[in-house]
Design an enzyme around this catalytic site. Structure first.
Site, mmCIF file in Angstrom:
data_model
loop_
_atom_site.group_PDB
_atom_site.id
_atom_site.type_symbol
_atom_site.label_atom_id
_atom_site.label_comp_id
_atom_site.label_asym_id
_atom_site.label_seq_id
_atom_site.Cartn_x
_atom_site.Cartn_y
_atom_site.Cartn_z
ATOM 1 N N GLU A 1 0.812 -1.227 0.000
ATOM 2 C CA GLU A 1 0.000 0.000 0.000
ATOM 3 C C GLU A 1 0.839 1.268 0.000
ATOM 4 O O GLU A 1 0.548 2.206 -0.739
ATOM 5 C CB GLU A 1 -0.943 0.025 1.213
ATOM 6 C CG GLU A 1 -2.182 -0.826 1.068
ATOM 7 C CD GLU A 1 -1.948 -2.286 1.400
ATOM 8 O OE1 GLU A 1 -0.841 -2.615 1.870
ATOM 9 O OE2 GLU A 1 -2.862 -3.095 1.208
ATOM 10 N N HIS B 1 -9.793 -4.540 11.187
ATOM 11 C CA HIS B 1 -10.492 -4.431 9.909
ATOM 12 C C HIS B 1 -11.810 -3.689 10.017
ATOM 13 O O HIS B 1 -12.625 -3.725 9.104
ATOM 14 C CB HIS B 1 -10.772 -5.823 9.321
ATOM 15 C CG HIS B 1 -9.568 -6.478 8.713
ATOM 16 N ND1 HIS B 1 -8.521 -6.928 9.468
ATOM 17 C CD2 HIS B 1 -9.246 -6.752 7.436
ATOM 18 C CE1 HIS B 1 -7.610 -7.468 8.670
ATOM 19 N NE2 HIS B 1 -8.016 -7.373 7.435
#
Lengths: 329, 454
Positions: free
Chosen positions: B188, B257
């Site tokens: 990322e 998450h």
């Protein structure tokens, strides 16, 4: 005084040597002036000088062509001068004035030029590395043969995002020349204290990136390596790493007490390996320029720098309306 | 003893699926690990393996059946020596099965979330609409903009060959090829920086984060590189880029998450931030985001990907960034929310109506810039306000709205503004605790009762 390294024998034309000489001297005089203005309180914040490293960017710019892009860290004044940006605009940005490249809103570490394809000026160590790969991605996407010169230091070379960028650049064959400007100190931490291997040019081996080690105090060596790197990239063979060993004479920034190395170490580099003296010796030995000619060049450069300094101090501060402009398009 | 084979849950949010194909037939012997069927979830087609060994006694759900609820018996497995009668015994009674078939229709989020009628504004009279899921609307928006502009490309993890981790980019690789639909390594920080560089270089990247939780690794490039460069360059160099992906809590995926980043990004000058709820807004706002010359954070929510809404059949449908939508008019209280929070706001408004409380419901849609005027005008009318979001309570969007209302409409308030938010805890995994950690419609109801002194 220590023995000076002999000037190399070269077939390089006097014209080219003079060009290198002028470009390097321009950077040195500019940086000396910037240091002076910082000391006077005219330049604020952080100010990172490039003195000692001039051969790196000048050699590589000599290998660049129209349309190539470049970006670097916060030690960026030299890269801007070397790619043809106006010393007045650069100096006025250092003083935070309206006439600066970012109209005073960027400062020493954050300057850009769309026209010269200079993409900063990045204050976060190594952030420019994936961005540089992205510029190369755009060149490839657009089908040009231009390359991205992505400069970063020996300190940045330990950041994870460098290797993320290496991986993608190699995987996607992006035309990017990664230039590791190893000035041997990441702020106050020497390369030996921070890097498990000092051979920074080998850092791309795991990603199958071709590379070479370069003597960064020799502008001709840098240029020759740059030419090889650029040819590799333009031929569509993907990225290339240049591990360029150089040395900065000044502190990391103006506020660096430099306790991490001895005066003798710095003096030895200045005496034996100064990149500008080296070219001057080649010019003199090859009888390409007389002492008077070189003096005239020096004088001319001082004049340009002095004018830039005057401009940077007389250009007004940005209008207060500028506070709220350029946030969004 | 015969064993019932149940419809499996193949993703954290799956409630039902399609039994696409049986790979075994009645009478076949299966070993543990054999693939018995292909099951299509909202995200992908998955193979379903046998856990026990035995003989397929009876297939209860025919292949091609859609909307099979998780835990419905789909086949009966006989152990060695058992006869067909055992299969009949093990099969659920017909009545039960009918009940099972009824359940999913009533319990799918699609039914619970979708309002009866989706209000549309600035849509010409006579426009027709197509029921579209949020997932398809996002895909359509990207495809339309990629057709219109060669410089637009999509990059991210699994966006290409895998067809999207959540199937949002389904079909894009086939149409646009791998030059423009780019599978990245799991990196990322690196690919976000790379995309920012590509935007500086004149392209229009769409960066998909599998979830915005992973964008934490890329935060420096989003904030320092993308958002600030226009300013730092004195207006020379902008960054036309869209960062999009799922945001907020999904279902039972735990603390790392499940987090809403709306308030984080909304704080940053130089970014635009949007968080749509309906499919029409998802499509219209994503098209606007891709065309925008600035970096846009586009926050999606996995829980509504499968929800269908009316999307106008218009050639060039966009929704402007920075404009709120009034979903329903009301007199007694203003409920203001965005993204999945709208689900609670709308449910509460429905229930409040039955109790004689008329709620005005505003979907901010954009969190930077925020359409303050629409909110303030509403509060001036209703004199009461409850904010609703799933994010954490401290320095929430609701906190900011409360302060703005205090500054601009203090004299109009008949009660303090109440912020309904997620709880001030990392998201727990346990089902009961997770439910408690999120905002609920009951909490919204209670807040409305408080501000209306009922």
């Amino acid at each position: 005084m220590a023995a000076k390294k002999q000037a190399r024998k070269t077939n390089t034309s006097g014209e080219e040597l003079l060009e290198h000489y002028k470009n390097m001297l321009m950077i040195r005089r500019f940086e000396e002036k910037a240091g002076q203005l910082y000391g006077m309180g005219v330049i604020g914040g952080f100010c990172h000088l490039y003195i000692g490293q001039e051969a790196v960017v000048v050699g590589l710019e000599a290998a660049a062509k129209e349309g190539d892009s470049r970006l670097t860290s916060y030690r960026d004044h030299a890269h801007m001068l070397a790619c043809g940006m106006d010393p007045k605009g650069v100096m006025a940005e250092l003083t935070g004035r309206e006439g600066g490249y970012s109209r005073g809103k960027g400062g020493s570490m954050h300057m850009f030029s769309s026209e010269k394809k200079f993409y900063g000026g990045h204050g976060i160590v190594a952030a420019q590395v994936p961005i540089g790969a992205g510029l190369a991605f755009a060149e490839k996407y657009n089908g040009t043969d231009n390359v991205s010169f992505t400069y970063f230091g020996d300190g940045a070379a330990n950041q994870g995002q460098v290797y993320e960028a290496f991986n993608m650049a190699s995987l996607w064959k992006l035309p990017v020349v990664f230039v590791i400007e190893n000035n041997q100190y990441a702020m106050g931490t020497s390369l030996q204290r921070a890097s498990s291997s000092p051979e920074l040019h080998t850092r791309g081996e795991a990603f199958m990136i071709e590379s070479e080690a370069v003597d960064g105090m020799d502008v001709l060596a840098v240029k020759e390596a740059g030419v090889r790197a650029v040819a590799h990239c333009r031929a569509g063979k993907g990225p290339y790493i240049l591990g360029v060993k150089t040395y900065r004479y000044r502190g990391h920034s103006m506020s660096d007490p430099a306790k991490y190395r001895t005066r003798e170490e710095v003096q030895k580099m200045k005496d034996e390996r100064d990149p500008i003296d080296h070219v001057r010796d080649m010019l003199e030995q090859g009888k390409h320029a007389t002492t008077d000619q070189l003096k005239a060049i020096d004088k001319e450069i001082k004049k340009v720098v002095s004018k830039a300094a005057d401009f940077a101090q007389t250009s007004p501060e940005p209008s207060i309306d500028e506070l709220y402009t350029d946030i969004l398009r | 003893m015969a064993i019932q084979i149940l419809m499996p849950a193949l993703s954290p949010t799956m409630e039902e699926g399609t039994l696409a194909k049986w790979l075994v037939k009645e009478g076949d012997t299966v070993q543990s690990g054999d693939i018995m069927a292909e099951i299509e979830t909202d995200k992908a087609t998955m193979e379903f393996e046998a856990v026990d060994e035995g003989v397929i006694g009876k297939i209860l759900i025919a292949e091609g059946t859609e909307g099979v609820a998780v835990n419905t018996a789909i086949a009966v497995l006989l152990e060695d020596g058992e006869g067909a009668s055992a299969a009949a015994d093990a099969a659920p009674a017909p009545v039960e099965q009918a009940l099972v078939e009824d359940v999913p229709a009533a319990s799918t989020p699609a039914q619970a979330v979708a309002p009866v009628d989706t209000p549309m504004e600035d849509i010409p009279e006579g426009t027709t609409f197509t029921k579209t899921t949020v997932r398809e609307a996002l895909r359509d928006a990207m495809a339309e903009e990629m057709r219109a502009n060669e410089k637009v490309f999509l990059m991210g993890e699994e966006v290409g060959q895998y067809q999207g981790a959540y199937k949002v980019s389904q079909g894009l690789l086939d149409e646009f090829g791998d030059k423009r639909v780019i599978d990245t390594p799991i990196t990322e920080h690196g690919f976000t920086g790379l995309a920012v560089g590509a935007a500086f270089g004149g392209l229009n990247p769409i960066v998909e984060f599998m979830t915005f939780n992973f964008a934490m690794q890329a935060m420096d490039h989003i904030i320092n590189s993308a958002a600030k460069t226009l300013y730092m360059s004195g207006g020379q160099m902008g960054c036309p880029i869209v960062f999009r992906g799922t945001n907020g809590a999904a279902s039972r995926v735990g603390a790392q998450h499940s987090q809403c980043y709306a308030a984080w990004y909304a704080q940053i000058p130089g970014l635009k931030v949007v968080m749509p709820y309906s499919a029409a807004d998802a499509k219209g706002l994503l098209k606007s985001a891709i065309r925008d010359p600035n970096p846009v954070i586009f926050l999606e929510n996995e829980m509504v990907y499968g929800t269908s809404f009316d999307v106008p059949d218009l050639e060039n449908f966009t929704v402007p960034i920075g404009k709120a939508k009034i979903w329903r008019q009301g007199e007694d209280v203003t409920l203001v929310s965005f993204g999945i929070g709208m689900k609670y706001a709308l449910e509460a408004a429905d229930r409040l109506a039955t109790e004689g409380i008329s709620a005005e419901v505003i979907d901010l849609r954009s969190l930077r810039p925020i359409d303050y005027d629409t909110l303030i005008n509403s509060v001036k009318k209703t004199n009461r306000c409850v904010t609703i979001e799933e994010g954490f309570p401290v320095t929430s969007i609701g906190n900011h709205l409360s302060a703005t209302i205090m500054e601009r409409a203090f004299d109009y308030l008949d009660a303090p503004v109440i912020n309904c938010t997620g709880k001030d805890v990392p998201m727990p995994y346990a089902a009961n605790l997770e439910k408690l950690a999120l905002v609920t419609t009951d909490e919204v109801m209670a807040a409305v009762k408080t501000v209306t002194y009922r």
